[in-house]
Design a protein around this motif. Structure first.
Motif, PDB file in Angstrom:
ATOM      1  N   HIS A 186      46.319  37.223  25.985  1.00  0.00           N
ATOM      2  CA  HIS A 186      45.222  36.377  26.428  1.00  0.00           C
ATOM      3  C   HIS A 186      44.739  36.776  27.826  1.00  0.00           C
ATOM      4  CE1 HIS A 186      43.684  32.144  27.654  1.00  0.00           C
ATOM      5  NE2 HIS A 186      42.702  32.942  27.312  1.00  0.00           N
ATOM      6  N   SER A 187      43.438  36.942  27.975  1.00  0.00           N
ATOM      7  CA  SER A 187      42.839  37.239  29.282  1.00  0.00           C
ATOM      8  C   SER A 187      41.998  36.050  29.714  1.00  0.00           C
ATOM      9  CB  SER A 187      41.961  38.493  29.183  1.00  0.00           C
ATOM     10  OG  SER A 187      41.051  38.534  30.272  1.00  0.00           O
ATOM     11  N   LYS A 188      42.435  35.387  30.792  1.00  0.00           N
ATOM     12  CA  LYS A 188      41.662  34.246  31.299  1.00  0.00           C
ATOM     13  C   LYS A 188      40.328  34.705  31.882  1.00  0.00           C
ATOM     14  CE  LYS A 188      45.395  31.044  32.203  1.00  0.00           C
ATOM     15  NZ  LYS A 188      46.220  30.364  33.194  1.00  0.00           N
ATOM     16  N   VAL A 189      40.312  35.934  32.411  1.00  0.00           N
ATOM     17  CA  VAL A 189      39.042  36.448  32.940  1.00  0.00           C
ATOM     18  C   VAL A 189      38.007  36.503  31.813  1.00  0.00           C
ATOM     19  CG1 VAL A 189      37.917  38.541  33.828  1.00  0.00           C
ATOM     20  CG2 VAL A 189      40.004  37.699  34.886  1.00  0.00           C
ATOM     21  N   CYS A 190      38.471  36.920  30.621  1.00  0.00           N
ATOM     22  CA  CYS A 190      37.535  37.011  29.489  1.00  0.00           C
ATOM     23  C   CYS A 190      37.156  35.632  28.966  1.00  0.00           C
ATOM     24  CB  CYS A 190      38.145  37.841  28.360  1.00  0.00           C
ATOM     25  SG  CYS A 190      38.288  39.592  28.787  1.00  0.00           S
ATOM     26  N   THR A 191      38.151  34.762  28.764  1.00  0.00           N
ATOM     27  CA  THR A 191      37.831  33.481  28.113  1.00  0.00           C
ATOM     28  C   THR A 191      37.220  32.487  29.089  1.00  0.00           C
ATOM     29  OG1 THR A 191      40.088  32.691  28.462  1.00  0.00           O
ATOM     30  CG2 THR A 191      39.610  33.722  26.343  1.00  0.00           C
ATOM     31  N   GLN A 192      37.781  32.392  30.303  1.00  0.00           N
ATOM     32  CA  GLN A 192      37.338  31.315  31.195  1.00  0.00           C
ATOM     33  C   GLN A 192      36.207  31.731  32.125  1.00  0.00           C
ATOM     34  OE1 GLN A 192      40.824  29.626  33.080  1.00  0.00           O
ATOM     35  NE2 GLN A 192      41.860  29.385  31.116  1.00  0.00           N
ATOM     36  N   LEU A 193      36.219  32.989  32.576  1.00  0.00           N
ATOM     37  CA  LEU A 193      35.169  33.417  33.515  1.00  0.00           C
ATOM     38  C   LEU A 193      33.982  34.025  32.761  1.00  0.00           C
ATOM     39  CD1 LEU A 193      34.426  33.708  36.490  1.00  0.00           C
ATOM     40  CD2 LEU A 193      35.605  35.893  36.515  1.00  0.00           C
ATOM     41  N   LEU A 194      34.234  35.142  32.074  1.00  0.00           N
ATOM     42  CA  LEU A 194      33.123  35.809  31.388  1.00  0.00           C
ATOM     43  C   LEU A 194      32.652  35.011  30.177  1.00  0.00           C
ATOM     44  CD1 LEU A 194      34.458  39.476  31.599  1.00  0.00           C
ATOM     45  CD2 LEU A 194      32.712  38.392  32.999  1.00  0.00           C
ATOM     46  N   GLY A 195      33.532  34.172  29.647  1.00  0.00           N
ATOM     47  CA  GLY A 195      33.171  33.351  28.485  1.00  0.00           C
ATOM     48  C   GLY A 195      32.020  32.392  28.779  1.00  0.00           C
ATOM     49  N   ARG A 196      31.730  32.176  30.067  1.00  0.00           N
ATOM     50  CA  ARG A 196      30.608  31.294  30.405  1.00  0.00           C
ATOM     51  C   ARG A 196      29.268  31.908  30.007  1.00  0.00           C
ATOM     52  NH1 ARG A 196      31.907  30.185  36.630  1.00  0.00           N
ATOM     53  NH2 ARG A 196      34.082  29.595  36.425  1.00  0.00           N
ATOM     54  N   CYS A 197      29.208  33.242  29.987  1.00  0.00           N
ATOM     55  CA  CYS A 197      27.914  33.838  29.614  1.00  0.00           C
ATOM     56  C   CYS A 197      28.009  34.780  28.424  1.00  0.00           C
ATOM     57  CB  CYS A 197      27.271  34.535  30.810  1.00  0.00           C
ATOM     58  SG  CYS A 197      28.257  35.804  31.547  1.00  0.00           S
ATOM     59  N   PRO A 239      25.078  39.649  39.563  1.00  0.00           N
ATOM     60  CA  PRO A 239      25.109  38.756  38.403  1.00  0.00           C
ATOM     61  C   PRO A 239      24.930  37.289  38.774  1.00  0.00           C
ATOM     62  CG  PRO A 239      26.790  40.411  38.185  1.00  0.00           C
ATOM     63  CD  PRO A 239      26.176  40.617  39.540  1.00  0.00           C
ATOM     64  N   ALA A 240      25.565  36.881  39.867  1.00  0.00           N
ATOM     65  CA  ALA A 240      25.478  35.470  40.239  1.00  0.00           C
ATOM     66  C   ALA A 240      24.049  35.074  40.578  1.00  0.00           C
ATOM     67  CB  ALA A 240      26.377  35.183  41.431  1.00  0.00           C
ATOM     68  N   GLU A 241      23.240  36.074  40.953  1.00  0.00           N
ATOM     69  CA  GLU A 241      21.879  35.774  41.378  1.00  0.00           C
ATOM     70  C   GLU A 241      20.858  36.066  40.296  1.00  0.00           C
ATOM     71  OE1 GLU A 241      21.233  37.866  44.955  1.00  0.00           O
ATOM     72  OE2 GLU A 241      22.939  36.957  45.967  1.00  0.00           O
ATOM     73  N   MET A 242      21.303  36.567  39.168  1.00  0.00           N
ATOM     74  CA  MET A 242      20.354  36.907  38.129  1.00  0.00           C
ATOM     75  C   MET A 242      19.958  35.694  37.306  1.00  0.00           C
ATOM     76  SD  MET A 242      21.779  40.601  36.943  1.00  0.00           S
ATOM     77  CE  MET A 242      20.292  41.378  36.320  1.00  0.00           C
ATOM     78  N   GLY A 243      20.642  34.596  37.520  1.00  0.00           N
ATOM     79  CA  GLY A 243      20.278  33.380  36.812  1.00  0.00           C
ATOM     80  C   GLY A 243      20.739  33.379  35.377  1.00  0.00           C
ATOM     81  N   PHE A 244      21.504  34.404  34.995  1.00  0.00           N
ATOM     82  CA  PHE A 244      21.925  34.499  33.603  1.00  0.00           C
ATOM     83  C   PHE A 244      23.160  33.632  33.345  1.00  0.00           C
ATOM     84  CE2 PHE A 244      20.033  38.989  33.468  1.00  0.00           C
ATOM     85  CZ  PHE A 244      18.816  38.477  33.124  1.00  0.00           C
ATOM     86  N   CYS A 245      24.000  33.535  34.348  1.00  0.00           N
ATOM     87  CA  CYS A 245      25.202  32.751  34.142  1.00  0.00           C
ATOM     88  C   CYS A 245      25.706  32.264  35.491  1.00  0.00           C
ATOM     89  CB  CYS A 245      26.277  33.538  33.418  1.00  0.00           C
ATOM     90  SG  CYS A 245      26.628  35.116  34.155  1.00  0.00           S
ATOM     91  N   ASP A 246      26.641  31.369  35.433  1.00  0.00           N
ATOM     92  CA  ASP A 246      27.039  30.625  36.610  1.00  0.00           C
ATOM     93  C   ASP A 246      28.395  31.155  37.101  1.00  0.00           C
ATOM     94  OD1 ASP A 246      27.437  28.677  38.446  1.00  0.00           O
ATOM     95  OD2 ASP A 246      28.199  27.234  36.999  1.00  0.00           O
ATOM     96  N   PHE A 247      28.371  31.977  38.142  1.00  0.00           N
ATOM     97  CA  PHE A 247      29.625  32.532  38.654  1.00  0.00           C
ATOM     98  C   PHE A 247      29.936  32.003  40.042  1.00  0.00           C
ATOM     99  CE2 PHE A 247      29.126  35.481  35.305  1.00  0.00           C
ATOM    100  CZ  PHE A 247      30.407  35.892  35.013  1.00  0.00           C
ATOM    101  N   HIS A 248      31.198  31.767  40.296  1.00  0.00           N
ATOM    102  CA  HIS A 248      31.595  31.321  41.641  1.00  0.00           C
ATOM    103  C   HIS A 248      32.822  32.116  42.071  1.00  0.00           C
ATOM    104  CE1 HIS A 248      28.791  28.037  41.411  1.00  0.00           C
ATOM    105  NE2 HIS A 248      29.265  27.745  40.236  1.00  0.00           N
TER     106      HIS A 248
END
Ligand code: SF4
Length: 328
Positions: free
Chosen positions: A31-42, A319-328
């Motif tokens: 399981h990769s949390k980066v894939c499911t929890q972070l990148l999974g947002r977009c 990416p955070a500024e492209m408006g495509f997804c919400d990254f923090h």
């Protein structure tokens, strides 16, 4: 060029075990949390496990890449570790061929590293006598998909833990997705005009990734009539994806930012020009983040009447500024 912002998640292929599903040979997962929890947002994932799909079952005996000899061009096959008569090379390749129609809609692929099926690079290889020979193999399934989709952004799960590699993968996925929304939308043959507009909008972002290759691609674009439209679009798409795969260096990004500054010079007074020049220099020296420069450039942007500079993806490249997804 007017690229519409996304109202949907982007479809991305992924090794199924990375989502936490117990499909590995030993009944486990990775399981990769980066894939499911972070990148999974977009990302909207299309999970595939080629070894389960060809009927190996869970649990199963491990398989590995076996080279017929140490020679550089020796054949590589996927062989069972316990039962050396188990050879799943063809089934894995045929499975990859069979999923091509389903993967036409994906805009990137995330593979599990070190797998004889899914690894993208550096997979351990063995000789028939069980001796390890090198770590330069590529998983058979991943390799076959790369042949089918030569420009598709691909990355390994583990490497996505690195924020720079992750940002680069996102930049490529967004570009690839935008290409299919703007240039090749599944209708008629791609129009050369659209290809040229797309390249123009990406020009300064491409310069930030590789100046020399961007100039070479510019020559190809300026000679659009020399190629049949479909071939022209194919070559430009390949050029763009190849350039974006290079990490954007601070030096090349500084150069691209100075190009943007040049377009604004007639609309800035002396103090504003000096402030912008100082900020770009501080970015070049590593004292300020690129976002500080981009924020000031965007502040001055409305003063320019030139569409070319307004359409530059460089100014919204993070990416955070492209408006495509919400990254923090
Ligand atoms: S690495 Fe690929 S083949 Fe192995 S368990 Fe994960 S998805 Fe299945």
């Amino acid at each position: 060029m007017d690229i519409q912002l996304l109202t949907r998640k982007i479809p991305i292929g992924i090794s199924q075990c990375a989502l936490g599903e117990p499909v590995r040979y030993n009944g486990g997962h990775k399981h990769s949390k980066v894939c499911t929890q972070l990148l999974g947002r977009c990302f909207d994932y299309v999970p595939l496990c080629p070894e389960v799909a060809i009927g190996l079952g869970v649990p199963r005996q491990p398989i590995r890449l076996v080279k017929s000899s140490p020679a550089a061009d020796a054949e590589v096959r996927v062989i069972g570790v316990e039962d050396k008569n188990l050879d799943v090379t063809e089934p894995l390749m045929e499975y990859a061929d069979s999923v091509v129609p389903a993967l036409e809609q994906v805009r990137g692929y995330i593979f599990m590293q070190n797998s004889p099926s899914c690894g993208l690079r550096g997979v351990r290889r063995y000789l028939p006598n069980d001796h390890g020979i090198d770590s330069e193999g590529v998983g058979i399934f991943a390799q076959r998909l790369r042949e089918h989709f030569p420009h598709l952004p691909m990355e390994e799960v583990g490497r996505l833990n690195n924020s720079e590699i992750r940002e680069n993968f996102l930049t490529r996925v967004f570009a690839y997705d935008a290409w299919f929304r703007y240039v090749e939308d599944g209708q008629d043959a791609p129009r050369a005009g659209r290809v040229i507009e797309f390249y123009s909008a990406y020009k300064y972002l491409l310069l930030a990734h590789h100046q020399q290759k961007t100039r070479e691609l510019g020559q190809l674009v300026s000679n659009a009539r020399a190629l049949e439209p479909r071939e022209f679009a194919h070559q430009v798409r390949g050029g763009i994806m190849e350039i974006l795969a290079h990490p954007a260096s601070r030096k090349d990004r500084t150069n691209a930012l100075m190009h943007v500054q040049g377009h604004l010079k007639d609309y800035l007074d002396k103090e504003e020009t000096a402030e912008l020049t100082r900020l770009i220099e501080e970015y070049r020296l590593g004292l300020k983040p690129v976002s500080a420069v981009l924020t000031l450039l965007r502040h001055y942007l409305p003063r320019s009447p030139h569409q070319f500079i307004h359409s530059q993806l460089l100014l919204a490249a993070e990416p955070a500024e492209m408006g495509f997804c919400d990254f923090h």
